[in-house]
Design a protein around this motif. Structure first.
Motif, PDB file in Angstrom:
ATOM      1  N   PHE A  24       0.992  -1.397   0.168  1.00 10.83           N
ATOM      2  CA  PHE A  24      -0.084   0.104   0.075  1.00 10.83           C
ATOM      3  C   PHE A  24       0.871   1.191  -0.131  1.00 10.83           C
ATOM      4  O   PHE A  24       0.577   2.146  -0.701  1.00 10.83           O
ATOM      5  N   GLU A  49      -8.782  -4.650  -0.683  1.00 16.00           N
ATOM      6  CA  GLU A  49      -7.633  -3.919  -0.947  1.00 16.00           C
ATOM      7  C   GLU A  49      -8.190  -2.540  -1.969  1.00 16.00           C
ATOM      8  O   GLU A  49      -7.657  -1.599  -1.861  1.00 16.00           O
ATOM      9  N   TYR A  68      -0.625  -1.402  -6.638  1.00 14.97           N
ATOM     10  CA  TYR A  68      -0.749  -2.186  -5.599  1.00 14.97           C
ATOM     11  C   TYR A  68      -0.555  -3.575  -5.885  1.00 14.97           C
ATOM     12  O   TYR A  68       0.245  -4.401  -5.161  1.00 14.97           O
TER      13      TYR A  68
END
Length: 211
Positions: A24, A49, A68
């Motif tokens: 992240f 996520e 990510y």
């Protein structure tokens, strides 16, 4: 005693929470004009996520989620193997007739990356993943019970986070607290009164496969 074992992933199957946090940071920092702390990232957890990226950089979602996934895959070296004893546990419980199911808050993309990394792509009868809209573990636990024909009294969930305890309680099944990862909150977990507290994979194994 139990027929169906339902597993969390991050912090239970593998020590992947540090990977998530690092990925992240790598993904969102280029779009911020400041550093971001672990605590700020963790405060967004609950959704998958995609939900975290949406919360942190809503104006750059597409670029952020792509970054990510790439970072999460590249950082697998941080926890290259499942926790010691997990593979043997899955093998032996399957041989003993248990149904092994994965219910995780991770997105399917990251779950697949780690399952492939750990060689566990075929070890779960069912894999249910998170939602970008918010926490969905209680609903997925109930779905797993229904689709496998398992009574709530015959199922046991194992997870490391306080939210895993509350999710199991909401689904009316027993919960084993997995306190063997590097990021744990034992006091918060204890306050929620899990049915079992396991300091190691071996502790959990003794519950389901007593010698």
């Amino acid at each position: 005693m139990y027929k169906t074992l339902i597993y969390d992933f991050d912090g239970t199957i593998g020590d992947t929470l540090p990977i998530c946090i690092a990925a992240f940071k790598k993904a969102v920092t280029p779009f911020l004009d400041r550093d971001i702390s672990d605590e700020e990232i963790v405060s967004t957890f609950g959704p998958s996520e995609e939900g975290t990226i949406q919360a942190l950089i809503p104006d750059h979602f597409d670029e952020g989620i792509h970054a990510y996934w790439q970072a999460y895959k590249e950082l697998q070296y941080m926890a290259p193997k499942a926790f010691d004893g997990i593979q043997e546990l899955l093998d032996d419980t399957a041989k003993a007739g248990f149904q092994n199911i994965l219910v995780t808050g991770k997105a399917r993309t990251s779950a697949d990356i780690s399952l492939e990394q750990y060689g566990l792509t075929k070890d779960f009868k069912m894999i249910l993943t998170g939602s970008p809209k918010g926490p969905n573990k209680p609903e997925n636990i109930v779905k797993a019970l229904k689709e496998t024909g398992t009574n709530a009294s015959d199922a046991l969930y194992v997870g490391d986070a306080p939210s895993d305890i509350t999710s199991a309680h909401a689904a009316n099944i027993k919960i084993a607290a997995a306190l063997w990862g590097s990021i744990i909150e034992p006091e918060k977990v204890a306050a929620l009164k899990p049915d079992y507290t396991c300091r190691s994979v071996a502790d959990f194994r003794q519950i389901v496969l007593p010698e």
